[in-house]
Scaffold this motif. Structure first.
Motif, PDB file in Angstrom:
ATOM      1  N   ALA A 147      16.389  25.738  37.519  1.00  0.00           N
ATOM      2  CA  ALA A 147      15.574  24.525  37.622  1.00  0.00           C
ATOM      3  C   ALA A 147      14.440  24.708  38.631  1.00  0.00           C
ATOM      4  CB  ALA A 147      16.454  23.339  38.008  1.00  0.00           C
ATOM      5  N   ILE A 175      20.737  21.219  33.705  1.00  0.00           N
ATOM      6  CA  ILE A 175      19.369  21.688  33.990  1.00  0.00           C
ATOM      7  C   ILE A 175      18.404  20.506  34.079  1.00  0.00           C
ATOM      8  CG2 ILE A 175      17.439  23.106  33.152  1.00  0.00           C
ATOM      9  CD1 ILE A 175      19.731  24.814  34.154  1.00  0.00           C
ATOM     10  N   CYS A 179      16.476  19.682  37.455  1.00  0.00           N
ATOM     11  CA  CYS A 179      15.001  19.628  37.482  1.00  0.00           C
ATOM     12  C   CYS A 179      14.569  18.296  38.097  1.00  0.00           C
ATOM     13  CB  CYS A 179      14.409  19.743  36.074  1.00  0.00           C
ATOM     14  SG  CYS A 179      14.388  21.419  35.438  1.00  0.00           S
ATOM     15  N   THR A 232      14.398  20.566  28.510  1.00  0.00           N
ATOM     16  CA  THR A 232      15.583  21.344  28.895  1.00  0.00           C
ATOM     17  C   THR A 232      16.547  21.494  27.719  1.00  0.00           C
ATOM     18  OG1 THR A 232      16.998  19.512  29.651  1.00  0.00           O
ATOM     19  CG2 THR A 232      15.365  20.346  31.214  1.00  0.00           C
TER      20      THR A 232
END
Ligand code: ZN
Ligand code: ZN
Length: 334
Positions: A147, A175, A179, A232
């Motif tokens: 990330a 993820i 992020c 993602t």
């Protein structure tokens, strides 16, 4: 040793396997915790040509050195094994090394993974467990590095400052959430939107992430509205949403790769000068930086992680497969 072995499509068996052998320049780790990654799920579904059964999956690993240089040291592993000699490796872009391989893969080279009591790994891939990170949480370093690398690739390309940019994250898996957490807590980005089809998982993520959450088809996600979009998931339909929702001149960061092909709006991408960036793993420097971020508790509580015993691994995979798992990450404890 006991290991959770991927033996066939959607089949995992907890059984006796041979211990790994100690090779020159490597160590053997007694595994403490090992996270289930989206890519392990991809393999489980029979969609990964680099992970062919029978194979021990798992590459998000923490543990204690059992044989090798620093016996007894608590460690976390960088599972991306690279040659160290090519131009990419010499220029700090190890993740693009043509002979790279990750733990828990067996094509083109075999490297058994971390869903086992023991795993072998080159010494240069071993990092000391940060003081303020618990052994059972430590496998999160790997997806967190993914990330961080993705966010910083985007940050480098943006024409405005990331903290003042409007960001959309597609997917509230590990993820996506990571992020979001890096954007919010490390990069101080104020306008974050996250979309996720699973209501319960979206709610769970929003307990930890300061963002506006929506279903992917929500009317609140407008066209041409975001400076940066993180996909993602990597489905044809999520890429479509990324392209529709990005502003002219914006940046799309493509991290997930659920569907590697499909339609793509080349017209908008060209006429509106959209930058589309693929991203994979992390550099060694990203991995070290991530350990610092986690040690300083910069992304806040990791209470969104769920823990199971390695023995129960098969049912954890099944639960994720059936969409019954709310937690963005399950870590198996050995
Ligand atoms: Zn992973
Ligand atoms: Zn290399």
């Amino acid at each position: 040793m006991q290991a959770l072995v991927y033996t066939d499509i959607q089949k995992l068996i907890y059984r006796e396997e041979k211990n790994p052998k100690l090779l020159n320049g490597e160590s053997i780790i007694k595994v403490s915790a090992s996270g289930i990654c989206g890519s392990d799920m991809h393999a489980y579904h029979g969609h990964d040509s680099r992970r062919i059964p029978p194979l021990i999956l798992g590459h998000e690993v923490s543990g204690v050195i059992k044989e090798g240089k620093d016996i007894g040291k608590k460690v976390v592993l960088n599972p991306l094994i690279t040659c160290g000699k090519c131009n990419y490796c010499k220029n700090k872009r190890e993740h693009l090394c043509p002979t790279r391989i990750i733990l828990g893969m067996n094509r083109p080279i075999e490297r058994q993974g971390g869903f086992a009591e023991y795993v072998s790994i080159p010494d240069k891939n071993i990092y000391e467990l940060p003081k303020n990170l618990s052994m059972k949480e430590a496998p999160i370093a790997e997806p967190c590095a993914v990330a961080l690398h993705a966010v910083e690739l985007g940050e480098n390309e943006l024409s405005s400052e990331l903290k003042d940019s409007r960001a959309l994250v597609i997917g509230a898996g590990a993820i996506g959430l990571l992020c979001g957490l890096i954007l919010s807590k490390v990069k101080k980005c104020k306008e974050i939107f996250i979309v996720e089809p699973n209501d319960n998982r979206l709610k769970e993520s929003l307990k930890y992430l300061d963002a506006s959450g929506f279903k992917p088809n929500s009317k609140s996600i407008l066209k041409d509205d975001f400076d940066i979009v993180f996909d993602t998931v990597g489905l044809e339909i999520t890429r479509k949403q990324a392209i529709e929702s990005i502003k002219p001149g914006g940046i799309i960061i493509h991290i997930g790769l659920t569907q590697p092909s499909g339609n793509f709006d080349f017209r908008k991408t060209t006429l509106q000068e959209i930058t589309f960036i693929g991203t994979y793993c992390y550099t060694n420097k990203d991995f070290e930086k991530t350990l610092n971020i986690l040690n300083n508790n910069e992304i806040g509580s990791l209470g969104w992680i769920e823990y199971r015993d390695l023995k129960e691994g098969a049912s954890a995979f099944k639960e994720i497969h059936d969409g019954k798992c709310i937690a963005p990450k399950i870590i198996l404890l050995i």
